[in-house]
Write an enzyme that holds these catalytic residues in place. Structure first.
Site, PDB file in Angstrom:
ATOM      1  N   ASP A   1     -49.486  52.310  73.849  1.00 18.15           N
ATOM      2  CA  ASP A   1     -49.758  50.721  73.953  1.00 18.15           C
ATOM      3  C   ASP A   1     -49.176  50.049  75.002  1.00 18.15           C
ATOM      4  O   ASP A   1     -49.075  50.594  76.317  1.00 18.15           O
ATOM      5  CB  ASP A   1     -49.733  50.146  72.908  1.00 18.15           C
ATOM      6  CG  ASP A   1     -50.703  48.900  72.485  1.00 18.15           C
ATOM      7  OD1 ASP A   1     -51.692  48.930  73.329  1.00 18.15           O
ATOM      8  OD2 ASP A   1     -50.093  47.841  71.917  1.00 18.15           O
TER       9      ASP A   1
ATOM     10  N   ASP B   1     -51.808  56.981  74.111  1.00 20.85           N
ATOM     11  CA  ASP B   1     -50.778  56.278  74.845  1.00 20.85           C
ATOM     12  C   ASP B   1     -50.014  55.579  73.735  1.00 20.85           C
ATOM     13  O   ASP B   1     -50.276  55.526  72.615  1.00 20.85           O
ATOM     14  CB  ASP B   1     -51.585  55.448  75.495  1.00 20.85           C
ATOM     15  CG  ASP B   1     -52.367  54.427  74.932  1.00 20.85           C
ATOM     16  OD1 ASP B   1     -52.015  53.264  74.359  1.00 20.85           O
ATOM     17  OD2 ASP B   1     -53.603  54.664  74.744  1.00 20.85           O
TER      18      ASP B   1
HETATM   19  N1  LIG Z   1     -53.440  50.985  73.584  1.00 19.08           N
HETATM   20  C1  LIG Z   1     -54.669  50.870  73.297  1.00 19.08           C
HETATM   21  N2  LIG Z   1     -55.294  49.715  72.801  1.00 19.08           N
HETATM   22  C2  LIG Z   1     -56.532  49.351  72.264  1.00 19.08           C
HETATM   23  N3  LIG Z   1     -57.299  50.411  72.227  1.00 19.08           N
HETATM   24  C3  LIG Z   1     -56.878  51.927  72.812  1.00 19.08           C
HETATM   25  N4  LIG Z   1     -57.485  52.954  72.708  1.00 19.08           N
HETATM   26  C4  LIG Z   1     -56.572  53.836  73.367  1.00 19.08           C
HETATM   27  N5  LIG Z   1     -55.381  53.567  73.443  1.00 19.08           N
HETATM   28  C5  LIG Z   1     -55.572  51.957  73.128  1.00 19.08           C
END
Ligand SMILES: Nc1ncnc2[nH]cnc12
Ligand SMILES: CSC[C@H]1O[C@H](OP(=O)(O)O)[C@H](O)[C@@H]1O
Length: 333
Positions: A236, A234
């Site tokens: 974030d 992703d």
């Molecule tokens: N955006 C994110 N923040 C923290 N841990 C994660 N694991 C996968 N995506 C994450």
């Protein structure tokens, strides 16, 4: 070369074999895979031995399975437990690493799901992490907090030989990957705010995660080299360019919502869905690394082996059943 021999099985009832699918013989196992989110099993059912290893620090996240993968004998431990029951801030990192070290493990391949906080690390990318920034708090992050003092050199926390092996393997697979990357490790279990995400990016982080600290330093303290394979699931808090969720954007635009400009802010559902889709890539990458680990691989000597031995010799509590209340003849009750 530092080395140690695993203790004999069942000494102090320490290692209990649950499913002796094959004669394990408790031969040392030198390579382990720690499975992150989305990776809870590494071997075909019925082909492994499952070990419960008692430790001075309490239970591991799950029994450790030992089997064969990519022609190597491998121990596997899912860090969140086999049913993803351990939250990132509650994982018993010391128990997990101590248990693997006590089996003779010298090399760990750890898998992680991460968010991308830099535009150069978009969803879909694999990353061979080389640096971390610790933003966790209150985690038990050393074995050297009683009896013996040691100060780990942590400038290059991940093992250079294993990292080179991973980079070569990913190259041979024709993977889309970054050979370096700085992960900021947050406490979790919540995800970051947009302000935090921006701040991490400004601080030089490329990716964000909740579990890479203290796992890698604890492994180093017990003389185990680690290579981390991160998969960017992703963007974030939606700061980095992402694969936009076209439907969400379209409906937000239609409703003239402020979210119209925000695409792909992370949710756990999104992470799991992307991990499931990427599972074949992640497993192929792990197999490539397993195949490439040199036969004579030895981790760096970052801690005096005598100190490591002292930690591995720590007594493992043997639990005895608590006697129930008794009524003595002639007692007042
Ligand atoms: N955006 C994110 N923040 C923290 N841990 C994660 N694991 C996968 N995506 C994450
Ligand atoms: C499932 S979303 C957050 C969760 O995913 C990552 O797990 P791991 O590092 O074990 O792959 C992240 O660190 C969080 O624990």
């Amino acid at each position: 070369m530092q080395d140690w021999t695993p203790r004999p099985p069942n000494e102090e009832h320490r290692v209990t074999e649950q499913t002796p699918a094959q004669p394990l013989a408790h031969a040392p196992v030198r390579i382990a895979v720690i499975g992150g989110s989305g990776l809870y099993r590494l071997f075909d059912a019925g082909t492994v031995s499952s070990l419960v290893v008692d430790t001075p620090y309490g239970p591991t996240s799950a029994p450790i399975t030992v089997g064969e993968r990519a022609g190597r004998r491998v121990a596997f431990l899912p860090r969140h437990g086999a049913g993803h029951t351990e939250a990132p801030h509650r994982i018993n990192y010391r128990a997990n690493i101590w248990a693997l070290a006590s089996l003779g493990v010298r090399a760990i391949i750890s898998s992680s799901a991460v968010g991308g906080v830099s535009p150069e690390y978009p969803p879909g990318l694999l990353v061979v992490t080389d640096q971390f920034i610790d933003r966790t708090s209150g985690r038990a992050d050393t074995f050297f907090d009683e009896g013996v003092v040691a100060h780990l050199a942590a400038a290059d926390p991940f093992d250079p030989v294993l990292r080179r092996t991973a980079i070569a393997a990913l190259g041979e697979l024709g993977e889309r990957f970054a050979p370096t990357g700085t992960v900021v490790v947050i406490q979790g279990p919540r995800f970051s705010t947009r302000a935090e995400s921006l701040w991490f990016r400004a601080a030089g982080a490329h990716i964000v995660n909740m579990t890479q600290y203290p796992e890698v330093v604890l492994a180093s303290e017990l003389g185990i080299g680690t290579v981390n394979l991160s998969f960017v699931t992703d963007a974030d808090a939606g700061l980095a360019p992402a694969e936009p969720d076209a439907d969400a954007v379209a409906s937000a635009l239609e409703a003239r919502l402020p979210e119209a400009t925000e695409t792909d802010a992370v949710t756990a559902e999104l992470v799991f869905a992307r991990l499931a889709a990427a599972q074949p890539r992640i497993l192929a990458a792990i197999d490539g690394i397993l195949r490439g680990i040199p036969a004579g691989y030895a981790p760096r000597t970052l801690i005096d082996p005598e100190l490591i031995r002292a930690v591995l010799d720590r007594p493992v509590p043997v639990l005895h059943p608590v006697p129930g209340p008794t009524t003595e003849p002639g007692s007042a009750r």
